[in-house]
Scaffold this motif. Sequence first.
Motif, mmCIF file in Angstrom:
data_model
loop_
_atom_site.group_PDB
_atom_site.id
_atom_site.type_symbol
_atom_site.label_atom_id
_atom_site.label_comp_id
_atom_site.label_asym_id
_atom_site.label_seq_id
_atom_site.Cartn_x
_atom_site.Cartn_y
_atom_site.Cartn_z
ATOM 1 N N PRO A 141 0.829 -1.215 0.000
ATOM 2 C CA PRO A 141 0.000 0.000 0.000
ATOM 3 C C PRO A 141 0.861 1.263 0.000
ATOM 4 O O PRO A 141 1.953 1.282 0.589
ATOM 5 C CB PRO A 141 -0.795 -0.103 1.306
ATOM 6 N N LEU A 142 0.372 2.284 -0.669
ATOM 7 C CA LEU A 142 1.100 3.549 -0.784
ATOM 8 C C LEU A 142 0.602 4.541 0.251
ATOM 9 O O LEU A 142 -0.595 4.637 0.497
ATOM 10 C CB LEU A 142 0.909 4.126 -2.190
ATOM 11 N N ARG A 143 1.516 5.284 0.835
ATOM 12 C CA ARG A 143 1.153 6.314 1.814
ATOM 13 C C ARG A 143 1.966 7.579 1.564
ATOM 14 O O ARG A 143 3.179 7.505 1.392
ATOM 15 C CB ARG A 143 1.433 5.829 3.239
ATOM 16 N N GLN A 144 1.284 8.716 1.562
ATOM 17 C CA GLN A 144 1.998 9.991 1.556
ATOM 18 C C GLN A 144 2.481 10.248 2.976
ATOM 19 O O GLN A 144 1.715 10.058 3.932
ATOM 20 C CB GLN A 144 1.066 11.125 1.136
ATOM 21 N N ILE A 145 3.711 10.709 3.102
ATOM 22 C CA ILE A 145 4.254 10.824 4.450
ATOM 23 C C ILE A 145 5.139 12.062 4.533
ATOM 24 O O ILE A 145 5.877 12.365 3.609
ATOM 25 C CB ILE A 145 4.958 9.509 4.838
ATOM 26 N N ILE A 177 4.602 1.054 1.845
ATOM 27 C CA ILE A 177 4.930 0.679 3.226
ATOM 28 C C ILE A 177 6.281 -0.009 3.279
ATOM 29 O O ILE A 177 7.087 0.243 4.184
ATOM 30 C CB ILE A 177 3.839 -0.270 3.784
ATOM 31 N N SER A 178 6.581 -0.886 2.314
ATOM 32 C CA SER A 178 7.861 -1.612 2.391
ATOM 33 C C SER A 178 9.040 -0.681 2.110
ATOM 34 O O SER A 178 10.103 -0.837 2.714
ATOM 35 C CB SER A 178 7.870 -2.840 1.474
ATOM 36 N N GLN A 179 8.861 0.311 1.218
ATOM 37 C CA GLN A 179 9.931 1.301 1.026
ATOM 38 C C GLN A 179 10.214 2.061 2.324
ATOM 39 O O GLN A 179 11.358 2.320 2.685
ATOM 40 C CB GLN A 179 9.525 2.320 -0.052
ATOM 41 N N ILE A 180 9.124 2.457 3.013
ATOM 42 C CA ILE A 180 9.286 3.212 4.258
ATOM 43 C C ILE A 180 10.001 2.343 5.301
ATOM 44 O O ILE A 180 10.944 2.788 5.970
ATOM 45 C CB ILE A 180 7.903 3.686 4.773
ATOM 46 N N ALA A 181 9.601 1.067 5.402
ATOM 47 C CA ALA A 181 10.230 0.159 6.367
ATOM 48 C C ALA A 181 11.710 -0.024 6.046
ATOM 49 O O ALA A 181 12.566 -0.063 6.946
ATOM 50 C CB ALA A 181 9.503 -1.182 6.370
ATOM 51 N N LEU A 227 12.588 12.046 2.853
ATOM 52 C CA LEU A 227 12.104 11.103 3.867
ATOM 53 C C LEU A 227 13.256 10.537 4.699
ATOM 54 O O LEU A 227 13.156 10.450 5.934
ATOM 55 C CB LEU A 227 11.316 9.974 3.196
ATOM 56 N N SER A 228 14.390 10.193 4.047
ATOM 57 C CA SER A 228 15.491 9.584 4.808
ATOM 58 C C SER A 228 16.048 10.569 5.837
ATOM 59 O O SER A 228 16.394 10.182 6.952
ATOM 60 C CB SER A 228 16.606 9.104 3.865
ATOM 61 N N THR A 229 16.100 11.856 5.474
ATOM 62 C CA THR A 229 16.577 12.870 6.424
ATOM 63 C C THR A 229 15.623 13.013 7.603
ATOM 64 O O THR A 229 16.037 13.095 8.767
ATOM 65 C CB THR A 229 16.717 14.235 5.713
ATOM 66 N N GLY A 230 14.318 13.042 7.305
ATOM 67 C CA GLY A 230 13.313 13.156 8.370
ATOM 68 C C GLY A 230 13.397 11.979 9.324
ATOM 69 O O GLY A 230 13.331 12.140 10.554
ATOM 70 N N ILE A 231 13.556 10.785 8.759
ATOM 71 C CA ILE A 231 13.667 9.584 9.588
ATOM 72 C C ILE A 231 14.926 9.660 10.456
ATOM 73 O O ILE A 231 14.899 9.382 11.658
ATOM 74 C CB ILE A 231 13.675 8.321 8.705
#
Lengths: 248, 248
Positions: A141-145, A177-181, A227-231
């Motif tokens: 599933p895709l999520r804007q984050i 979701i898997s990209q984010i994980a 995203l990687s910087t935010g994480i």
Amino acid sequence: MSAKPVDFWLNNVTMNNNVLEAAFRFQTWNGPIKVVSILSTVIFPKNAHFPIDASPIYDGPPHLASESYAYSKRSLAQLTQWYRKQHKCDFVSILPGNFFGAYGDFNPNTAPLVNALIAKMESQKEHNPTAPLTMMGTGTPLRQIMFAYDLAQIVIWAMENYNANEPLIVAGEEFSISQIAQLVSEQVGFNGYLQFDNDTKNDGPLRRTADTSQFERLNPSFQMTPLSTGIKKTIEWYIINKSKALQK
Amino acid sequence: MSAKPVDFWLNNVTMNNNVLEAAFRFQTWNGPIKVVSILSTVIFPKNAHFPIDASPIYDGPPHLASESYAYSKRSLAQLTQWYRKQHKCDFVSILPGNFFGAYGDFNPNTAPLVNALIAKMESQKEHNPTAPLTMMGTGTPLRQIMFAYDLAQIVIWAMENYNANEPLIVAGEEFSISQIAQLVSEQVGFNGYLQFDNDTKNDGPLRRTADTSQFERLNPSFQMTPLSTGIKKTIEWYIINKSKALQK
């Protein structure tokens, strides 16, 4: 439906009503007061089409899971418009998609996706570093984050620059979701294997994309934090503040 | 949209919230309290199909003309259900169609149909008895119409007998606007000619029929007062109380 719909409704609608009415009354002594209210994507109707924009907000009931919270947020969107209409107040609302960051909820059972992943992977790295980590669903599933710091910057920008009737939709880039994980696991330095349990746990909605074109038109130079910087920044805060963060 | 949407919202939602919460808290000392809340057909979505039942209440925005009042009434319907869910309160709601009767609004510019007709015809009978009376539109739209005394009886009945999640829809028999005007003119003894101005004034919705089958199933022996009797009783009250009624 939430187990405490009355409490969600009374607490939220009373806060909304009191804050806007106080801002309206105070400005009669002290000049205009700007109010930027923060909504939530829970206000969208459960059968909305993608990408979701602000027009169908009231075209059907919201998801039952957070119904009374959603109705209190819908009423905040409307009340904002009614103050503009009746009293010419410069009140606006922002409707943010998913966000994450420091100072948030890191309880693995209740936290939003990124914060929950950080807490789980940090814990597993410490206690059981090579065990696999099981995630719900397929991971597709895709999520804007969005990094919470970016949302804060946008609220400050809206204070100065946004003055319209419609809620302003803001959302981050879309990832699976898997990209984010995967990104969280790289930043945490988690070496366990990520596995997906699609047999006993279902995916949520496959997509919930919000239409952010209005914000991009009004504020074209705004750069979201990668995203990687935010994480990375969120993990830095979490490691220092873990005991406080998990008490929430 | 109403000129004072903020006032309508704050006044109504605050009353709703306070009355239900007070009823809930009081019953913890004194045993269960029943609450029968009164809704309004303004809560229906503007594109509802006929006959309207309780299921599509939230399937779209209400008419703009009374939007914030409609949203406060929608929230009352929901809050009633949330108290049932969270606190097992015996709270119900009734959704009445048009009604008329003594103690109501008789200002010809703001009163509901029957009361406005009584006030206009009584005034014209006194001051200009043979002049024609002009009504807006064609006179053909159909309206369900109920004597307020019947609604009061139904509220008392519901106190004892209704205990369900859905708003209970109640409405009177359906007549055309011109039939209703004819009945009022007979009861008033108005001898002027009734004419319809369909050139400069449009009809409202041609029909707004509510589905009352649930009420009829639950209370099959209930007899609504015949329209002519209700009109006669309202006129009797109005003649005695005219000066008080018109001060409203």
